[in-house]
Scaffold this motif. Sequence first.
Motif, PDB file in Angstrom:
ATOM      1  N   VAL A  39       0.856  -1.185   0.000  1.00 35.18           N
ATOM      2  CA  VAL A  39       0.000   0.000   0.000  1.00 35.18           C
ATOM      3  C   VAL A  39       0.893   1.235   0.000  1.00 35.18           C
ATOM      4  O   VAL A  39       1.746   1.396   0.887  1.00 35.18           O
ATOM      5  N   SER A  40       0.715   2.082  -0.985  1.00 31.92           N
ATOM      6  CA  SER A  40       1.441   3.348  -1.046  1.00 31.92           C
ATOM      7  C   SER A  40       0.593   4.421  -0.364  1.00 31.92           C
ATOM      8  O   SER A  40      -0.500   4.735  -0.831  1.00 31.92           O
ATOM      9  N   ILE A  41       1.086   4.966   0.733  1.00 32.20           N
ATOM     10  CA  ILE A  41       0.395   6.044   1.443  1.00 32.20           C
ATOM     11  C   ILE A  41       0.930   7.361   0.881  1.00 32.20           C
ATOM     12  O   ILE A  41       2.120   7.667   1.017  1.00 32.20           O
ATOM     13  N   LEU A  42       0.051   8.124   0.244  1.00 34.50           N
ATOM     14  CA  LEU A  42       0.453   9.290  -0.541  1.00 34.50           C
ATOM     15  C   LEU A  42      -0.105  10.558   0.088  1.00 34.50           C
ATOM     16  O   LEU A  42      -1.321  10.670   0.292  1.00 34.50           O
ATOM     17  N   VAL A  65       0.063  -4.694   6.746  1.00 38.76           N
ATOM     18  CA  VAL A  65       0.280  -4.642   5.302  1.00 38.76           C
ATOM     19  C   VAL A  65       1.593  -3.898   5.054  1.00 38.76           C
ATOM     20  O   VAL A  65       1.918  -2.953   5.785  1.00 38.76           O
ATOM     21  N   PRO A  66       2.390  -4.320   4.072  1.00 47.65           N
ATOM     22  CA  PRO A  66       3.606  -3.559   3.757  1.00 47.65           C
ATOM     23  C   PRO A  66       3.246  -2.199   3.162  1.00 47.65           C
ATOM     24  O   PRO A  66       2.292  -2.085   2.385  1.00 47.65           O
ATOM     25  N   ILE A  67       4.007  -1.199   3.530  1.00 43.03           N
ATOM     26  CA  ILE A  67       3.695   0.166   3.081  1.00 43.03           C
ATOM     27  C   ILE A  67       4.934   0.864   2.558  1.00 43.03           C
ATOM     28  O   ILE A  67       6.072   0.510   2.893  1.00 43.03           O
ATOM     29  N   GLU A  68       4.683   1.864   1.731  1.00 47.04           N
ATOM     30  CA  GLU A  68       5.630   2.936   1.469  1.00 47.04           C
ATOM     31  C   GLU A  68       4.866   4.237   1.694  1.00 47.04           C
ATOM     32  O   GLU A  68       3.643   4.287   1.510  1.00 47.04           O
ATOM     33  N   VAL A  69       5.582   5.258   2.106  1.00 48.24           N
ATOM     34  CA  VAL A  69       4.960   6.561   2.346  1.00 48.24           C
ATOM     35  C   VAL A  69       5.687   7.587   1.490  1.00 48.24           C
ATOM     36  O   VAL A  69       6.919   7.703   1.557  1.00 48.24           O
ATOM     37  N   ILE A  70       4.939   8.299   0.676  1.00 52.15           N
ATOM     38  CA  ILE A  70       5.531   9.313  -0.200  1.00 52.15           C
ATOM     39  C   ILE A  70       4.847  10.648   0.074  1.00 52.15           C
ATOM     40  O   ILE A  70       3.613  10.733   0.075  1.00 52.15           O
ATOM     41  N   VAL A  71       5.642  11.663   0.308  1.00 50.09           N
ATOM     42  CA  VAL A  71       5.134  13.021   0.505  1.00 50.09           C
ATOM     43  C   VAL A  71       5.523  13.865  -0.696  1.00 50.09           C
ATOM     44  O   VAL A  71       6.687  13.863  -1.122  1.00 50.09           O
ATOM     45  N   ALA A  72       4.557  14.564  -1.255  1.00 48.50           N
ATOM     46  CA  ALA A  72       4.828  15.496  -2.348  1.00 48.50           C
ATOM     47  C   ALA A  72       4.852  16.906  -1.785  1.00 48.50           C
ATOM     48  O   ALA A  72       3.819  17.427  -1.353  1.00 48.50           O
ATOM     49  N   VAL A 115       1.081  13.531  -9.332  1.00 45.69           N
ATOM     50  CA  VAL A 115       2.532  13.336  -9.249  1.00 45.69           C
ATOM     51  C   VAL A 115       2.855  12.202  -8.277  1.00 45.69           C
ATOM     52  O   VAL A 115       3.729  11.362  -8.539  1.00 45.69           O
ATOM     53  N   LEU A 116       2.162  12.158  -7.156  1.00 43.40           N
ATOM     54  CA  LEU A 116       2.371  11.091  -6.178  1.00 43.40           C
ATOM     55  C   LEU A 116       2.067   9.720  -6.771  1.00 43.40           C
ATOM     56  O   LEU A 116       2.831   8.767  -6.591  1.00 43.40           O
ATOM     57  N   ALA A 117       0.944   9.610  -7.484  1.00 40.96           N
ATOM     58  CA  ALA A 117       0.554   8.322  -8.059  1.00 40.96           C
ATOM     59  C   ALA A 117       1.596   7.822  -9.054  1.00 40.96           C
ATOM     60  O   ALA A 117       1.874   6.618  -9.139  1.00 40.96           O
ATOM     61  N   ALA A 118       2.187   8.740  -9.807  1.00 37.52           N
ATOM     62  CA  ALA A 118       3.203   8.351 -10.790  1.00 37.52           C
ATOM     63  C   ALA A 118       4.452   7.796 -10.115  1.00 37.52           C
ATOM     64  O   ALA A 118       5.181   6.985 -10.709  1.00 37.52           O
ATOM     65  N   ALA A 119       4.710   8.212  -8.877  1.00 41.82           N
ATOM     66  CA  ALA A 119       5.907   7.768  -8.161  1.00 41.82           C
ATOM     67  C   ALA A 119       5.665   6.530  -7.313  1.00 41.82           C
ATOM     68  O   ALA A 119       6.621   5.953  -6.780  1.00 41.82           O
ATOM     69  N   ALA A 120       4.413   6.101  -7.190  1.00 39.35           N
ATOM     70  CA  ALA A 120       4.053   5.030  -6.256  1.00 39.35           C
ATOM     71  C   ALA A 120       4.202   3.658  -6.896  1.00 39.35           C
ATOM     72  O   ALA A 120       3.976   3.483  -8.093  1.00 39.35           O
ATOM     73  N   ALA A 121       4.538   2.664  -6.062  1.00 36.00           N
ATOM     74  CA  ALA A 121       4.712   1.290  -6.543  1.00 36.00           C
ATOM     75  C   ALA A 121       3.650   0.346  -5.988  1.00 36.00           C
ATOM     76  O   ALA A 121       3.664  -0.834  -6.322  1.00 36.00           O
ATOM     77  N   GLY A 122       2.734   0.833  -5.168  1.00 35.13           N
ATOM     78  CA  GLY A 122       1.808  -0.035  -4.470  1.00 35.13           C
ATOM     79  C   GLY A 122       0.711  -0.618  -5.339  1.00 35.13           C
ATOM     80  O   GLY A 122       0.329  -0.043  -6.359  1.00 35.13           O
TER      81      GLY A 122
END
Length: 371
Positions: A39-42, A65-72, A115-122
């Motif tokens: 899950v990509s938390i954006l 659940v495995p996560i990544e967190v991306i801040v724009a 922009v966040l969605a383009a960088a996400a891998a989830g």
Amino acid sequence: MTVLALLALALALLPAWLALANLLALRGKPGAPVPDGLVSILIPARNEAGNIGPTLAAALASTGVPIEVIVADDHSTDATAAIVSAMAARDPRLRLIAVPPLPPGWTGKNHACHVLAAAAAGRHLLFIDADVRLAPRGAAFLAGAAVAAGAALVSGVPRQVTASWGERLTVPMINLLLLGYLPIALMRRLRDPALGAACGQLVLVEADAYRRVGGHGAIRESLHDGVRLPRVFRTAGLATDLVAASDLATCRMYTDFRQAWAGFSKNAHEGLATPRALPVWTLLLGGGHVLPLPLVIAALLGAGSLPVAAAALALSLGTRAAITLATREDPWTIALHPLTVALALALQWNALLRPRRAGVATWKGRTYPAA
């Protein structure tokens, strides 16, 4: 007066019945975690130094659940980027990206989310506002709920924190409108875009479906992603769903009445404040929630039927009480309910009737051409 009291009673019955049905529909919906799905938390952030630290700490504490967190970072002029960078240096699951200059025709939040969605891998993308604090199980529950329901988009209203009377008089309308006037059972059976609804503070989407329908790019000019984004999914034939989210996240949207008025006004034209919709909503909301109180007062003074007027008022307040307690909002606001609805209608009519300027202030100080 008696005819008005009967009308008020009928108009109070509709949200009472729908709220009961909706609260039952939302209760106990399980949502199985998806342990093998990232899950990509954006988080779009523009001048959020006061919020971003606790928001990231809560997101990084997610479990199940495995996560990544991306801040724009959307051209912040405060310490937002520095705070995120310092936290990212301590946790490899967190990344900071910079948002390019805002292209013509886009609103700020939609562009940042794009922009966040383009960088996400989830497998799933969980968009949250910078003032939303996720519960540890929040991301896993939402991802599980999406898989269990076969939904490409799942949303819910976080528990709304209201610390000032200005917030208490405005913010509770979110849950009243959603739970009192949207038939959730029907929404789950049909793909009609008109039944689509979400809360822009907390939206989880299936990544492939999001990209297939155009994501936030499909609503690039919108100021009301909670209304527009689920309709894009439904127009494409995809299911969307709502869950009870008061245990999944919290949010304090505004800090006073001025902020709340400005915030709700900015997207009014994409909600209730249209020439067709607002007269209908004025009848539904004004007749079912504002009118009963003056009718009770009039009946106590000898004009009209007290039992009918009192029944309408009791239904209206009872509906608000049930929604307030179920969503864990401030119970002190229940008695203010008629005033809350009256203020909401005043805000919508002000947005509809005020002269449109060349630009309107919107997300974090940006201005956009008036529609």
